[in-house]
Design a protein around this motif. Structure first.
Motif, PDB file in Angstrom:
ATOM      1  N   SER A   1      49.027  69.443  73.660  1.00  0.00           N
ATOM      2  CA  SER A   1      49.215  70.891  73.578  1.00  0.00           C
ATOM      3  C   SER A   1      50.416  71.274  74.413  1.00  0.00           C
ATOM      4  O   SER A   1      50.475  70.915  75.586  1.00  0.00           O
ATOM      5  CB  SER A   1      47.968  71.599  74.090  1.00  0.00           C
ATOM      6  OG  SER A   1      48.202  72.985  74.104  1.00  0.00           O
ATOM      7  N   PRO A   2      51.385  71.963  73.853  1.00  0.00           N
ATOM      8  CA  PRO A   2      51.491  72.393  72.463  1.00  0.00           C
ATOM      9  C   PRO A   2      51.562  71.219  71.478  1.00  0.00           C
ATOM     10  O   PRO A   2      52.019  70.144  71.836  1.00  0.00           O
ATOM     11  CB  PRO A   2      52.811  73.174  72.439  1.00  0.00           C
ATOM     12  CG  PRO A   2      53.094  73.526  73.844  1.00  0.00           C
ATOM     13  CD  PRO A   2      52.480  72.471  74.678  1.00  0.00           C
TER      14      PRO A   2
ATOM     15  N   GLY B   1      49.775  76.313  70.083  1.00  0.00           N
ATOM     16  CA  GLY B   1      49.475  76.261  71.513  1.00  0.00           C
ATOM     17  C   GLY B   1      50.609  76.734  72.397  1.00  0.00           C
ATOM     18  O   GLY B   1      50.567  76.530  73.603  1.00  0.00           O
ATOM     19  N   SER B   2      51.625  77.358  71.813  1.00  0.00           N
ATOM     20  CA  SER B   2      52.676  77.928  72.644  1.00  0.00           C
ATOM     21  C   SER B   2      52.825  79.414  72.328  1.00  0.00           C
ATOM     22  O   SER B   2      53.034  79.792  71.175  1.00  0.00           O
ATOM     23  CB  SER B   2      54.016  77.219  72.411  1.00  0.00           C
ATOM     24  OG  SER B   2      55.023  77.894  73.144  1.00  0.00           O
TER      25      SER B   2
ATOM     26  N   TYR C   1      59.480  71.453  76.624  1.00  0.00           N
ATOM     27  CA  TYR C   1      58.061  71.706  76.863  1.00  0.00           C
ATOM     28  C   TYR C   1      57.776  73.174  76.589  1.00  0.00           C
ATOM     29  O   TYR C   1      58.375  74.051  77.202  1.00  0.00           O
ATOM     30  CB  TYR C   1      57.686  71.353  78.306  1.00  0.00           C
ATOM     31  CG  TYR C   1      56.223  71.616  78.594  1.00  0.00           C
ATOM     32  CD1 TYR C   1      55.232  70.795  78.049  1.00  0.00           C
ATOM     33  CD2 TYR C   1      55.827  72.692  79.379  1.00  0.00           C
ATOM     34  CE1 TYR C   1      53.898  71.039  78.282  1.00  0.00           C
ATOM     35  CE2 TYR C   1      54.483  72.946  79.620  1.00  0.00           C
ATOM     36  CZ  TYR C   1      53.529  72.116  79.064  1.00  0.00           C
ATOM     37  OH  TYR C   1      52.196  72.375  79.299  1.00  0.00           O
ATOM     38  N   LEU C   2      56.873  73.446  75.661  1.00  0.00           N
ATOM     39  CA  LEU C   2      56.655  74.831  75.231  1.00  0.00           C
ATOM     40  C   LEU C   2      55.331  75.409  75.704  1.00  0.00           C
ATOM     41  O   LEU C   2      54.977  76.537  75.372  1.00  0.00           O
ATOM     42  CB  LEU C   2      56.748  74.946  73.707  1.00  0.00           C
ATOM     43  CG  LEU C   2      58.156  74.947  73.123  1.00  0.00           C
ATOM     44  CD1 LEU C   2      58.095  75.040  71.607  1.00  0.00           C
ATOM     45  CD2 LEU C   2      58.977  76.107  73.664  1.00  0.00           C
ATOM     46  N   GLY C   3      54.565  74.625  76.481  1.00  0.00           N
ATOM     47  CA  GLY C   3      53.333  75.170  77.038  1.00  0.00           C
ATOM     48  C   GLY C   3      53.650  76.030  78.249  1.00  0.00           C
ATOM     49  O   GLY C   3      54.810  76.289  78.563  1.00  0.00           O
ATOM     50  N   ASN C   4      52.617  76.477  78.927  1.00  0.00           N
ATOM     51  CA  ASN C   4      52.825  77.246  80.146  1.00  0.00           C
ATOM     52  C   ASN C   4      53.392  76.322  81.221  1.00  0.00           C
ATOM     53  O   ASN C   4      52.759  75.343  81.602  1.00  0.00           O
ATOM     54  CB  ASN C   4      51.485  77.832  80.597  1.00  0.00           C
ATOM     55  CG  ASN C   4      51.679  78.811  81.738  1.00  0.00           C
ATOM     56  OD1 ASN C   4      52.585  78.649  82.562  1.00  0.00           O
ATOM     57  ND2 ASN C   4      50.850  79.822  81.787  1.00  0.00           N
TER      58      ASN C   4
ATOM     59  N   TYR D   1      51.539  65.983  79.406  1.00  0.00           N
ATOM     60  CA  TYR D   1      51.906  66.238  78.010  1.00  0.00           C
ATOM     61  C   TYR D   1      52.882  65.161  77.519  1.00  0.00           C
ATOM     62  O   TYR D   1      52.709  64.575  76.439  1.00  0.00           O
ATOM     63  CB  TYR D   1      52.521  67.628  77.886  1.00  0.00           C
ATOM     64  CG  TYR D   1      53.157  67.905  76.545  1.00  0.00           C
ATOM     65  CD1 TYR D   1      52.387  68.315  75.460  1.00  0.00           C
ATOM     66  CD2 TYR D   1      54.531  67.739  76.361  1.00  0.00           C
ATOM     67  CE1 TYR D   1      52.968  68.561  74.229  1.00  0.00           C
ATOM     68  CE2 TYR D   1      55.120  67.977  75.135  1.00  0.00           C
ATOM     69  CZ  TYR D   1      54.332  68.393  74.071  1.00  0.00           C
ATOM     70  OH  TYR D   1      54.919  68.616  72.852  1.00  0.00           O
TER      71      TYR D   1
ATOM     72  N   ARG E   1      51.061  62.042  76.756  1.00  0.00           N
ATOM     73  CA  ARG E   1      50.273  62.109  75.534  1.00  0.00           C
ATOM     74  C   ARG E   1      51.159  62.027  74.294  1.00  0.00           C
ATOM     75  O   ARG E   1      50.758  61.520  73.258  1.00  0.00           O
ATOM     76  CB  ARG E   1      49.484  63.432  75.521  1.00  0.00           C
ATOM     77  CG  ARG E   1      48.397  63.458  74.479  1.00  0.00           C
ATOM     78  CD  ARG E   1      47.475  64.638  74.671  1.00  0.00           C
ATOM     79  NE  ARG E   1      46.228  64.216  75.295  1.00  0.00           N
ATOM     80  CZ  ARG E   1      45.087  64.913  75.215  1.00  0.00           C
ATOM     81  NH1 ARG E   1      45.043  66.049  74.573  1.00  0.00           N
ATOM     82  NH2 ARG E   1      43.990  64.472  75.782  1.00  0.00           N
TER      83      ARG E   1
END
Lengths: 541, 541
Positions: free
Chosen positions: A111-112, A144-145, B463-466, B476, B479
């Protein structure tokens, strides 16, 4: 059915609205999908292939034509011995299945999650000319973004894809809008609450008709209603003048921003600031979709235009939270595109309303701006080939938890049609070498020739029809687009030679020479059987 | 459904018997389809893509499980406003749609028409472990040729395909049979007429169970019937002893030919002709599917075996026209394969009974002979991955005119499973470079880094997550199988450098070094931002 019952002959036809794709049509599509996949992959997106079949409940009901039977999908109920089962349906897009996968595998996926998917989708719609009920989509989505960087990335990637498949920069534009801006405008116009859902529906449909009806037609639909040429009356949203003008300010953004810039330019000209004024005129021109020039010339003017649109929208939604948020999101996406030097192909355009019901924020649409000749020989602008947007609530349907997501869907078949329309897809003919059969008893030897050609990587066939009529064999080679036919009769076999007939050269000569010249220059020659592969390879190069 | 009705959450699950394919599973299948298509194309076959949906009447009813609901297909009726329409269904194979196309376009297509097709097919069957209701097939067929050269070509091509996707020669065998031979044997046994259809059905099903029940079990089913271990009784065909032995002579071909050759060998040994005797023993061995040796050693022995089988079959069908024709067809196919030097991978095997109802003559089946480990860790022989045959009456259903045709279908998903089972599909990991976000304000700059990597053809992601928790960003990257992460904090930005973290090397070091050594050799280094792309490219090589 009783086993021995005499049945009428089945009709040899694909079902209504479905079609078959032959040879080059299939391979052209395959190669386009490969090109797109390569770019998606470069951007870090991973492949996902879900099955064509989903449960109806997982798909949800988001298609625009909700009043059609089956609500636009092909569906059936599982009928098992142990009682009726789930309702199943063919997927109508790639987004709904992705939402299901994102929910089902939420603990395993990164995630994302960036994923791409390609394949057919099915719509249970009334078929029409050029409108089919199965067509290809090639999607990329980030689940997830919440970041607008994700939307900007999708838009930039879309532009890379279009250029990679052969659409020149300047021949397409990606239009970006945001659902929240329109929601804000409607709130400002006083039709924001749940009790105004019907009015909002009429407003949305009216905006979608701007191209066809013009501003006056849309204005009528916002008010009392509109009577068309046939005399039919469409009931309007019943808005008063103030409300209508608020909405029209939004609908007519293009026109109003253009006017503003023209006014500013004329003020600048009056003050002898001609260069700056010219920039504004160029900005106005850069927003016209008729433009088919090189991108590099237009990026800076489009930036002027897009900033002016943002200012205009800010005025429209003044004091409204959701509208303000929508404009900020548009601005943020645009800033991200500028940071990547990718902004030149983008226009912020409030008239973009994507039909699917699940979008919650930014929506985008790629449009080809060149003209193609349609089936009736008339030129027309090609129009939309891809679209997408943000759908933050689609995964939540399954899990109850908010999972922001955004993505794009490319209409591969439309894109292929666009390239055909421009003859951008010319490919060399690719028929096989055909080895003919002069003497049935020697089929084994002919087969060995074919084997030798294939082993050398040359596409080749043995003629497998009835060999009695030799003319039919050459007609077959012709129909196959064969560049070369190989012939060996008893006499040639005895002398260890073959005849190589260059069908392509033969056709060219036949077209350019008189009959006598042609007879003297037959595109056919003899060579030792041992040299056959080498001679053919030379001819094919 | 009422618009505001609160609905329960949909279940996030693919329908029973359907599954999702992720990342490498999708790309591995795609690359296998490409490999197969390349060979089909080399042989002169043209691509065809029909839609997934056909009318039920065009598909016909040829699936083996005729007593299941919907007769094995997913079907539904077109429900239009103007009344109920056609019954439609998802294709259950590629052959029925081809027959429809061959009939529909009979005036436009070349004849013979060689076509290939690939894509999913759907079977409405009870799902089981490893058994799915959607799976891929990759078919090649020749329509319009009655020649056994067409069947031989398909068989030779099948063998080329298996080797091209990575199955070694000797690790597979293509078994060939002919429906006419069995029909002939049944006529000889006196159950040829239409009044014996029921008996013939029982006989066919009994033969199909030879592997499981052995000769005695089959013999019981040909006679009165058979009681299994659970006590259940299956009614037999009620044949008398003479009839039963006739059929068993056919069913037990393998055993009888083996016995004959053993007898001959022993006679030869008695006459001191040991070399010839040894050849016969090698021939016996070459017919065993346990064989996993190099083909070149076995071609000549298999030829001895196959010729012996042909002699045996000739004896069985003596005096029967259809049977005799069937054996001649088998011999002809085999001769064509010998002429191409392609016979070493083929066995004539009367026990091959393909399930589909439309076959009329030669049938073939490719079997992988190596052992794989199944889901429970037990070794087992992999079995069939492709099959096909001649179906001369399928186009006639539509047109009334005889159009001979033959073809093969490769079970792509099974073939992929076989390669996975043998670990023949190892591929390098292919995760993207992940550019992390240390400082949210500088997202634009990070995006530019990603852009530079992508422009250089390096798969890369922002990286597009928080970004708040940096540890999550590295998790991430892990993974995603990222080989490298790029890090740039305020300090690095000020100095114009980036940190490059080699995650792959890091993992290797962590596995091989002590904690102290590992701390001293962090797989992370600094480099000028301008050199980032070059440094990463070097690391990736």
């Amino acid at each position: 059915m009783a086993k021995q019952k005499k049945q009428p002959r089945p009709k040899a036809a694909a079902p209504r609205g479905f079609r078959d794709y032959f040879g080059p049509e299939v391979t052209r599509r395959r190669s386009m999908l490969e090109t797109i996949a390569k770019i998606y992959h470069l951007y870090g997106f991973d492949a996902l292939e879900t099955s064509a079949v989903e449960t109806v409940e997982a798909l949800g009901k988001f298609l625009p034509d909700v009043d059609r039977p089956n609500e636009g999908v092909f569906a059936w109920q599982e009928g098992e011995a142990e009682g009726k089962g789930d309702w199943l349906a063919l997927r109508y897009d790639m987004t709904a299945p992705l939402a299901r996968v994102a929910a089902q595998y939420r603990n395993e996926l990164p995630s994302p999650y960036r994923r791409y998917a390609m394949g057919p989708v099915w719509r249970n719609e009334k078929p029409g000319p050029g409108r089919f009920r199965q067509f290809y989509q090639c999607d990329a989505d980030t689940v997830g973004s919440a970041s607008m960087a994700a939307d900007a990335e999708i838009c930039a990637m879309l532009s890379d894809v279009l250029e990679a498949v052969g659409i020149a920069r300047g021949d397409y534009v990606v239009r970006v809008n945001n659902r929240k801006v329109l929601n804000g405008v409607m709130e400002v116009a006083g039709i924001g609450g749940p009790e105004h859902e019907a009015e909002r529906g009429i407003v949305l449909r009216a905006i979608d008709k701007l191209d066809r009806l013009g501003e006056d037609g849309v204005r009528a639909l916002l008010g009392e209603g509109r009577r068309d040429e046939s005399g039919d009356f469409t009931k309007g949203a019943g808005l008063d003048n103030l409300q209508t003008e608020k909405i029209m300010g939004f609908v007519g953004t293009q026109f109003r921003v253009d006017n503003n810039l023209a006014q500013q330019a004329s003020d600048l000209e009056a003050a002898n600031q001609n260069e700056t004024a010219n920039n504004l005129h160029s900005a106005r021109y850069s927003a016209s979709s008729k433009m088919a020039h090189h991108w590099a010339d237009y990026a800076e003017y489009r930036q002027i235009w897009n900033r002016a649109v943002i200012r205009h929208l800010d005025e429209l939604v003044e004091g409204n939270d959701e509208g303000w948020k929508g404009v900020r999101e548009l601005e943020e996406i645009f800033d991200h595109l500028v940071a990547q030097g990718k902004d030149g192909s983008f226009l912020i355009d409030p008239s973009v309303v994507r039909g699917l019901g699940y979008y919650t924020g930014p929506v985008y649409e790629a449009e080809l701006t060149f003209e193609v000749t349609d089936e009736d020989g008339r030129p027309r602008q090609f129009g939309s080939v891809a679209g997408g947007g943000r759908y933050d609530d689609l995964v939540k349907r399954f899990t109850g938890q908010e999972v922001p997501a955004t993505g794009v869907s490319i209409g591969v078949d439309r894109l292929l049609a666009a390239l055909s329309g421009r003859n951008l897809d010319a490919r060399p003919a690719d028929g096989p070498v055909v080895v003919t059969i002069m003497d049935r008893q020697r089929t084994g030897e002919y087969q060995t020739m074919v084997r030798r050609l294939r082993d050398a990587g040359i596409r080749a066939e043995l003629y497998l029809g009835n060999p009695r009529n030799f003319g039919n064999q050459l007609k077959y080679a012709d129909r196959r687009g064969a560049p070369i036919a190989v012939i060996q009769g008893e006499d040639e076999a005895a002398r260890g030679v073959v005849q190589i007939k260059d069908l392509k050269l033969g056709a060219e000569l036949a077209a350019s020479l008189s009959h006598e010249e042609w007879r003297d220059q037959p595109a056919q020659f003899e060579c030792p059987e041992a040299d056959m592969v080498e001679e053919i390879r030379k001819r094919l190069q």
